[in-house]
Every structure is written in C-alpha cells, then in structure tokens.
Write a protein that holds these residues in place. Structure first.
Motif, short mmCIF file in Angstrom:
data_model
loop_
_atom_site.label_atom_id
_atom_site.label_comp_id
_atom_site.label_asym_id
_atom_site.label_seq_id
_atom_site.Cartn_x
_atom_site.Cartn_y
_atom_site.Cartn_z
N VAL A 43 -9.41 7.11 9.94
CA VAL A 43 -8.61 6.28 8.59
C VAL A 43 -7.33 6.92 8.67
CG1 VAL A 43 -9.17 5.06 6.47
CG2 VAL A 43 -11.14 5.23 7.67
N LEU A 44 -6.13 6.11 8.17
CA LEU A 44 -5.63 6.30 7.63
C LEU A 44 -5.41 6.53 6.12
CD1 LEU A 44 -1.87 7.96 7.65
CD2 LEU A 44 -1.18 5.78 8.15
N LEU A 45 -4.60 7.44 5.48
CA LEU A 45 -4.13 6.81 3.78
C LEU A 45 -2.31 6.71 3.68
CD1 LEU A 45 -6.83 9.35 1.94
CD2 LEU A 45 -7.27 6.92 3.11
N THR A 46 -2.51 6.14 2.72
CA THR A 46 -1.10 6.09 2.31
C THR A 46 -0.69 5.41 0.82
OG1 THR A 46 1.34 5.71 2.69
CG2 THR A 46 -0.58 4.34 3.86
N ILE A 47 0.40 5.74 0.48
CA ILE A 47 0.74 4.57 -1.54
C ILE A 47 1.51 3.61 -0.77
CG2 ILE A 47 2.00 4.92 -2.95
CD1 ILE A 47 -0.48 6.16 -3.57
N ASP A 48 2.16 3.85 0.74
CA ASP A 48 3.21 2.75 0.84
C ASP A 48 3.15 2.30 2.01
OD1 ASP A 48 4.56 1.25 -2.09
OD2 ASP A 48 5.39 3.45 -1.61
N LEU A 49 3.23 1.61 3.05
CA LEU A 49 2.95 1.12 4.41
C LEU A 49 4.46 0.69 4.23
CD1 LEU A 49 1.21 0.79 6.65
CD2 LEU A 49 0.18 -1.19 6.01
N THR A 50 5.11 0.75 4.49
CA THR A 50 6.16 1.15 5.56
C THR A 50 6.59 1.26 7.17
OG1 THR A 50 7.19 3.58 5.48
CG2 THR A 50 7.18 2.46 3.46
N PRO A 51 7.43 0.88 7.27
CA PRO A 51 7.97 0.95 8.82
C PRO A 51 7.63 2.18 9.80
CG PRO A 51 9.60 -1.19 8.22
CD PRO A 51 8.96 -0.16 6.90
N CYS A 252 7.77 10.63 -13.79
CA CYS A 252 7.62 10.87 -12.68
C CYS A 252 8.15 10.70 -11.27
CB CYS A 252 5.77 11.84 -12.84
SG CYS A 252 5.06 12.61 -13.68
N GLU A 253 8.61 9.36 -11.52
CA GLU A 253 8.57 7.97 -10.39
C GLU A 253 7.30 7.56 -10.79
OE1 GLU A 253 11.49 7.17 -10.98
OE2 GLU A 253 12.53 9.54 -11.08
N HIS A 254 7.50 6.18 -9.71
CA HIS A 254 6.33 5.40 -9.43
C HIS A 254 4.80 6.41 -8.53
CE1 HIS A 254 5.22 1.36 -9.38
NE2 HIS A 254 3.73 1.76 -8.96
N SER A 255 5.56 6.50 -7.54
CA SER A 255 4.53 6.94 -6.88
C SER A 255 3.64 8.16 -6.71
CB SER A 255 4.86 6.63 -5.69
OG SER A 255 6.17 7.07 -4.85
N ASN A 256 4.82 9.30 -7.10
CA ASN A 256 4.49 10.85 -7.42
C ASN A 256 2.95 10.63 -9.02
OD1 ASN A 256 6.38 11.50 -6.05
ND2 ASN A 256 8.14 11.54 -7.73
N SER A 287 -1.03 10.39 5.23
CA SER A 287 0.00 10.22 6.08
C SER A 287 1.20 10.95 5.81
CB SER A 287 0.55 8.89 5.46
OG SER A 287 2.14 8.66 6.31
N LYS A 288 2.14 11.71 6.55
CA LYS A 288 2.78 12.78 6.64
C LYS A 288 3.97 12.22 6.37
CE LYS A 288 0.51 16.34 9.93
NZ LYS A 288 0.66 16.45 10.83
N VAL A 289 5.09 10.92 6.46
CA VAL A 289 5.60 10.52 6.44
C VAL A 289 5.91 9.82 4.91
CG1 VAL A 289 6.08 10.66 8.41
CG2 VAL A 289 5.58 8.71 7.63
N ASP A 290 4.47 9.00 4.48
CA ASP A 290 4.49 8.66 2.98
C ASP A 290 5.56 9.00 2.06
OD1 ASP A 290 4.17 6.24 1.19
OD2 ASP A 290 2.76 7.81 0.59
N LYS A 291 6.23 8.66 1.49
CA LYS A 291 6.89 9.27 0.10
C LYS A 291 8.03 8.23 -1.21
CE LYS A 291 11.62 10.08 2.59
NZ LYS A 291 12.40 11.41 2.30
N ASP A 292 7.71 9.25 -2.04
CA ASP A 292 8.95 7.96 -2.30
C ASP A 292 9.60 8.47 -2.68
OD1 ASP A 292 8.23 7.14 -6.16
OD2 ASP A 292 10.67 7.52 -5.98
N PRO A 293 10.43 7.00 -2.61
CA PRO A 293 11.95 6.01 -2.21
C PRO A 293 12.99 7.33 -3.04
CG PRO A 293 11.03 3.91 -3.19
CD PRO A 293 9.81 6.16 -3.48
#
Length: 297
Positions: A43-51, A252-256, A287-293
């Motif tokens: 199972v993969l966990l992420t805040i945002d499912l980006t491309p 702290c910025e939204h997804s942080n 996810s290793k690539v999910d981050k706040d924009p």
C-alpha cells in the motif's frame, strides 16, 4: 477477501469515514478498478496523488492500493481525457488495476489522527476537539496512539468518542512563543515557519492555549479563542483578523502539517491492522516523491 477491501476495512477502524466533513469533502473509496493487480502486497501512502507519485506507484508492481490523504477526485468530472492531469490519473489507475482511497477530514477528526499528531510536538498538556463530533462511532481498537507527552502509548480500549474538528491544546506549563516555534519546527522537521506575532507575545507574555488545525485552518480556528493558532495556511485577511483578537499565528505551509502523520502514525497503525490474523506480509510504504509544492529559497 479482496486486497482493496482489506485496506478499506482497516482504514475504517483508524479513521471512520463518518467523521469526515461530508458537506464539502470527497472521501472514501474513489477509484475501484474492475481488474485489480494480481497478488498485490503493498500500500502506498501519499498526501497528494500527483502524476509524479502515480509514476512511482506504477513502477512498483506490488502496489495495489494508494491511500491519498487529499482526494484526487474532488470536483465533478464530466469527461475522462488524458490531456487533463487529474483525469489522466483516474484513467491510469483503472487501467493499471490500482485502487485509490482518501481519508482526508476523517483523518483530521479521528482520535489519534493528524491534529492529535500535531499536538504531540507542542509539549505536555490537555487536548480536546474545537468542535466535538456528533454521534461519533463507538468501538474498541488496539494500536499505538501518539499524544502530547512525546511518547507512544498503547491504548487497548480506545474508540472515537473524543473525535471532532480541530483541537484546542492547553499547555501544562505556559511557554514563550519562541519556544513553541522551535517545538513546531523540530516536530515537523522544518527549517522555517511563518509567524504573525501579537504585541503581547512580542512583549514576552506566555502562550497557554493553542488552536490546531491541519492544512487550511481559518474556518475552524477563527471562531475559537486561543493564544495561538497553529495551522498550515491562512489568508492575509484571516491573519489580520487573528491578530485583532490578540491571537498569534504559526503557519507551516499546507501539507507540511500533514505529511509527517503518514510515516509516524498511519503507516504503523495500518501495518498492524493488515497483519492481524494473516500469514502473508503486507508492506505499507510512504511516497518518496510527495512533497509540499512550496519551498523556501
């Protein structure tokens, strides 16, 4: 039992969907592929499912479910075309047999959820919902919960009776704003935060009460009375409104304010529930690539 169904049942114990803000949020099972991946074990966990996050999932053939904290489908979709990033995510998940589930505000409101995790980093104190949940689900659960004493405690009998929107945190020992800022930065692993300071806190008056809301906190926090608001983002005019109430603000910025919950809380909880009574091993990865924009430069 189907892999996606097992994951959904485990998530329902952690953050019951009935606790979500259904008047505006879009939570729960969002994408159910008719032909799931064969023998998934991850199972993969992420805040945002980006491309970019989706490409990470597609590259791992063991991933059968993505838990995206923010719902990747939020507004109504009238057509499905590959030239639209959101629609392409839906099409690729269906084509590749990956299910998508979003807990969002259910994870904010539940006991041991995102807002309780934020409170954990503030020091010793007491906590209660800003707006208690109406008719919260009852039940007994068995997993570690992270609370404000900086320790992991095992609660063998814990339901969601204390669930609700936002959190009001009262410090056992009032502290200067500068101390709270450092605690927040350490807990969220941030070098910088944004701060709006009232005159009284600039003069050294101590912080006793802290209103907490992960993500975008204005609608939850502004009706509440506290010495300090702690959230991800607020508009310029909402910050001014807080200062007019003699309330300082930490942003702290939204997804942080959300991302650390995935690895520190949700991952171990979900792994424990998925392995109960099962011999096969199921991995939960973040996810290793999910981050706040947004980033500081």
């Amino acid at each position: 039992m189907a892999f996606f169904t097992r994951v959904i049942r485990a998530m329902e114990k952690i953050s019951p969907i009935s606790l979500a803000e259904h008047s505006w949020d879009n939570v729960g099972k969002l994408i159910e592929p008719p032909y799931p991946r064969h023998f998934p074990s991850r199972v993969l966990l992420t805040i945002d499912l980006t491309p970019l996050v989706l490409e990470e999932a597609l590259a791992d053939k063991q991933i059968g479910v993505i838990i995206a904290y923010h719902p990747p489908i939020f507004r109504p979709i009238k057509r499905l075309n590959l030239d639209n990033a959101k629609q392409a995510i839906v099409l690729k998940c269906v084509a590749q047999g990956i299910g998508v589930f979003s807990p969002h505000t259910a994870s904010d409101s539940c006991v041991g959820g995102v807002n309780d995790w934020l409170a954990k980093g503030l020091g010793a104190g007491t906590i209660k919902p800003i707006a208690p949940a109406q008719n919260p689900p009852e039940g007994l659960f068995h997993f570690p919960i992270l609370f404000c004493n900086n320790k992991i405690q095992i609660y063998d009998q814990l339901g969601h009776e204390e669930a609700g929107t936002g959190r009001m945190f009262t410090l056992d020992q009032p502290a200067p704003l500068s101390t709270i800022i450092e605690r927040v930065k350490q807990h969220l692993k941030l070098r910088y935060v944004r701060v709006a300071t009232t005159n009284k806190h600039s003069s050294g008056e101590l912080i006793s009460t802290i209103g907490i809301c992960a993500g975008s906190g204005s609608s939850v926090l502004l009706p509440a009375t506290a010495d300090l608001y702690f959230t991800g983002e607020m508009s310029h005019h909402d910050i001014l409104a807080a200062l007019d109430k003699n309330t300082s603000v930490i942003l702290c910025e939204h997804s942080n304010t959300e991302r650390g919950y995935l690895s520190e809380v949700l991952k171990p909880k979900l792994e424990q529930l998925l392995k109960e009574g099962k011999e096969e091993k199921i991995d939960v990865v973040v996810s290793k690539v999910d981050k706040d924009p947004l980033e500081t430069v």
